[in-house]
Enzyme design. Structure first.
Site, mmCIF file in Angstrom:
data_model
loop_
_atom_site.group_PDB
_atom_site.id
_atom_site.type_symbol
_atom_site.label_atom_id
_atom_site.label_comp_id
_atom_site.label_asym_id
_atom_site.label_seq_id
_atom_site.Cartn_x
_atom_site.Cartn_y
_atom_site.Cartn_z
ATOM 1 N N ARG A 81 30.015 -6.360 -15.342
ATOM 2 C CA ARG A 81 30.239 -5.451 -15.205
ATOM 3 C C ARG A 81 31.642 -4.290 -16.142
ATOM 4 N NH1 ARG A 81 29.472 -2.202 -10.411
ATOM 5 N NH2 ARG A 81 28.379 -3.679 -8.588
ATOM 6 N N LYS A 107 30.962 4.240 -3.630
ATOM 7 C CA LYS A 107 30.657 5.494 -3.439
ATOM 8 C C LYS A 107 31.258 5.909 -1.737
ATOM 9 C CE LYS A 107 26.123 4.214 -2.606
ATOM 10 N NZ LYS A 107 26.070 3.215 -4.204
ATOM 11 N N GLU A 129 20.030 2.385 -7.311
ATOM 12 C CA GLU A 129 19.699 2.446 -5.619
ATOM 13 C C GLU A 129 19.641 4.308 -5.834
ATOM 14 O OE1 GLU A 129 21.529 -0.148 -1.788
ATOM 15 O OE2 GLU A 129 21.847 -1.007 -3.789
#
Length: 782
Positions: free
Chosen positions: A493, A503, A278
């Protein structure tokens, strides 16, 4: 009803070991499945199941893929009647059924593909083995029992595909014994490793650390990924292009095989993957694994990888993120096959949504966002609204006639985690980075991702484990629209201790003035790691070492730092720099200045050298001198001389000059050649006629392994920050050979660590970041 003991007795009765029987009995679903399989087999063969049949029934119960579950009874019947009587035959039978999933079974073709009715006599086995041994006789006589017997097995099985492996092995063992006789003592010992023949030219000697980089197999000195085997892990089991239908959980429809045939033609049999970030933030160390996996797997298979920006949320997307993502992908050494955007397909996605409504699989819903959040949301009262009504409302949504939040398009499916009817489109009156005001409805990840994968003919859709709950809806959506359906593979992950990567949390650290920006070298964003001086090839090597597993992996930064040292050891030239200088005056130095030739890499002088001035004024580290010291201190004291690296001299203190407050101003020393005095206990680094520079030393930003864990850090991650994580030394000195160094140039400061030129560097002042120390700091809690 059956008890545990009954299951164990039943399973050992068909040939399973006691241990295997117990393990199987513990798994309720498998135990019941195997019992039903055995009962079915007994109905075909008169009540008794011998061990050869039992082993094959166990294989059917544990290995039969969902796609061909409807053929289970057929396989059980053939096994029970001993028409299929070896694992080779059973594997071939299951392979045939997978290759022809939609057709009624053609008995003649099925039996031919499975070796049914083929009888291999002991004489045939004997004859073929004789021929194979004759072919390899010379090598067998030379190497005797050190010969690789697997070669004989492989060659025999080529001629006798349906032969029982045990019978073949027994025949090979017997004929080899007949040829060579019993094993001797020499046959029992391991063969000594043969030395390579001596080369005529002198062999290059590499320092140990250089071998580490190459032996890793993934990354050479040039940073090029060499092999995928270390990185692969789970990828070794991936399907071949076009064999999507063989993977667990894949759904086969009447159009699947036709669509796959066209797909294989479109991709020309090559692997295509995609990295789909993204564009609303900076990439971090976890993304490095995704980049390496997607691009690395495609490269290793001779395929291609797209960089596809998943730009379906116009509120958070900025140009700097598009640029930053591409920059990091290329920095890691990868070139995208094509750069695409989900927004490239907005029209196609809209048309497919219309088709989805027409097929009765989607509807316009007016429940509010808050109502449908979570997993126990009430069912939509609009789920069964007429198709025509949904089509008109969806067009109204597209034309801006319905307010934001007043309607969504939802899909009639349930995710694996139980979430009902995920949203496909929502209204947002926000201009898009690329399409401007053209659209006011935007598709969601659940709707967009699989369709973009299908449009781009992706062969392997690789994603992290949390998307496993979306796999069934991924397959469902492609299939109900009769589109080519890629295979989704999930992997764990990559997370690091002592870090935060979200973020929002990094944004908070920046707002609070704890770090400077997204690329502050204390963070683990990729831009931060580059700024700190981490080479791209070290990050790739780290990803290779971690490997690709289904489990979520949490690694200590120490492992990443070790990879950085491995690479920098062979790529960062040596210079001498003094971080906290102490003046040293040489009272018996010859007139003028000497230029010393110092190797860039002491372990490999073929990599060149640089000049270092040597004159009457030197600077050494303040920590390299003490007036008095205990025996463990090996550097310079009033009565302990020390050697100067690369100079051939030893210096001895004559006088210590201090100011009125007792602070040392400088040392006066005398020089002696190393050859003319006792060998000193240590050699220290130094600079002469140096250039001034700023050096920034970094420590861990967080004190605890899991700064986001409220048990470890009750006050929240901001309270866990180490206020001494940055030390700035403005008066450091470096030897003049570093003059003209460019941003991101890397050096080893002898005895101090590895350092990289920071972007704050100007023509007037060099600024260095310490990348890592020379050795792992054992005091760290790791």
């Amino acid at each position: 009803s059956f008890k545990m003991a009954d299951f164990i007795q039943l399973f050992t009765g068909i040939g399973l070991s006691e241990q295997k029987a117990k393990e199987t009995a513990k798994n309720e679903t498998l135990a019941q499945n195997l019992k039903n399989t055995i009962d079915e087999a007994k109905s075909h063969c008169g009540g008794e199941v011998d061990k050869s049949v039992g082993t094959l029934l166990y294989n059917i119960s544990t290995r039969l893929k969902n796609q061909i579950k409807q053929h289970k009874s057929l396989l059980v019947k053939y096994v029970a009647n001993k028409k299929i009587n070896s694992e080779v035959q059973l594997n071939a039978a299951m392979e045939y059924l997978l290759e022809n999933p939609n057709e009624a079974v053609n008995t003649t073709a099925f039996e031919a593909s499975s070796g049914v009715g083929v009888v291999i006599t002991p004489e045939q086995v004997e004859t073929v083995v004789e021929g194979v041994i004759k072919k390899n006789k010379e090598q067998l006589l030379e190497k005797r029992y050190h010969f690789n017997m697997g070669v004989l097995m492989g060659e025999t099985r080529k001629s006798l595909k349906w032969a029982d492996a045990k019978i073949v092995k027994s025949e090979i063992d017997m004929q080899v014994l007949d040829l060579l006789g019993p094993k001797t003592a020499a046959d029992m010992t391991k063969p000594a490793k043969q030395k390579a023949p001596k080369e005529t030219k002198p062999k290059e000697v590499k320092p140990k650390h250089e071998e580490t980089v190459e032996m890793n197999g993934m990354v050479g000195e040039d940073g090029e990924m060499k092999s995928f085997s270390d990185l692969a892990g789970a990828a070794l089991n991936f399907h071949k292009v076009g064999e999507n239908y063989k993977t667990d959980g894949y759904v086969i429809t009447p159009k699947t095989m036709e669509l796959l045939k066209k797909h294989v033609e479109d991709v020309k049999g090559r692997v295509y993957t995609r990295f789909p970030p993204e564009p609303n933030g900076i990439l971090h160390i976890g993304h490095a694994k995704a980049i390496n996996f997607n691009f690395g797997y495609a490269r290793a298979q001779g395929g291609e990888c797209y960089l596809r920006y998943d730009d379906t949320n116009p509120e958070k997307e900025e140009e700097k993120f598009f640029v930053g993502i591409r920059d990091m992908v290329e920095w890691l050494g990868y070139t995208p096959y094509k750069i695409t955007h989900s927004s490239d397909y907005f029209q196609e996605l809209y048309d497919l949504a219309v088709e989805l409504i027409k097929r009765g699989h989607a509807y316009v819903c007016h429940q509010k966002g808050e109502e449908i959040k979570g997993y126990n949301a009430p069912p939509s009262p609009w789920r069964e609204r007429p198709t025509e009504e949904s089509l008109l409302l969806f067009e109204d949504m597209k034309n801006g006639k319905i307010n934001e939040g007043d309607a969504t398009l939802r899909m009639k499916t349930t995710l694996e985690d139980g979430k009902m009817d995920p949203v496909a489109y929502r209204i947002k009156f926000t201009a898009h980075h690329r399409t401007g005001d053209q659209w006011c409805i935007y598709p969601t990840y659940d709707y967009t991702h699989c369709l973009c994968d299908s449009i781009e003919n992706i062969t392997h859709s690789l994603c992290t484990k949390e998307f496993q709950a979306r796999r069934s809806s991924y397959y469902w959506l492609c299939n109900v629209l009769d589109l080519y359906c890629p295979v989704q593979w999930e992997y764990g992950r990559l997370n690091l201790n002592y870090t935060v990567v979200s973020k929002r949390k990094i944004g908070k650290l920046i707002q609070n003035g704890i770090v400077r920006d997204w690329d502050d070298p204390r963070l683990f964003t990729l831009t931060a790691l580059r700024r700190r001086g981490f080479p791209a090839e070290a990050i790739n090597m780290f990803c290779a070492k971690v490997g690709v597993t289904m489990a979520q992996v949490v690694i200590d930064p120490v492992m990443l730092e070790a990879c950085v040292r491995d690479v920098l050891n062979v790529t960062a030239p040596r210079v001498m720099a003094v971080l906290e200088p102490l003046r040293v005056l040489l009272n018996n130095f010859p007139e003028g200045e000497i230029q010393l030739d110092v190797p860039n890499f002491p372990a490999d002088e073929s990599k060149g050298s640089h000049k270092v001035p040597f004159s009457t004024l030197l600077f050494i580290e303040q920590s390299d001198f003490r007036e008095t010291a205990d025996k463990s201190y090996k550097r310079l004291t009033l009565d302990q001389p020390v050697g100067l690296r690369h100079s051939g001299y030893v210096l001895k203190v004559i006088k210590v000059n201090k100011n009125a407050a007792g602070k040392i101003l400088d040392l006066e020393v005398s020089l002696k050649k190393v050859s003319e005095t006792e060998k000193p206990k240590a050699f220290i680094h130094w600079v002469s006629n140096p250039i001034q520079c700023e050096v920034r030393l970094y420590e861990r930003l967080f004190k605890h392994k899991n700064p986001e864990d409220p048990k470890e850090v009750p006050g929240g991650f901001v309270t866990d920050c180490n206020t001494n994580s940055l030390t700035v030394l403005k008066d450091a000195l470096i030897d003049p050979s570093a003059r003209g160094a460019k941003v991101y140039d890397k050096f080893q400061f002898e005895r101090n660590g590895f350092f990289s030129v920071d972007p704050d560097t100007t023509d007037k002042k060099l600024v260095f970041n310490r990348t890592v120390t020379l050795k792992e700091d054992k005091s760290k809690d790791s």
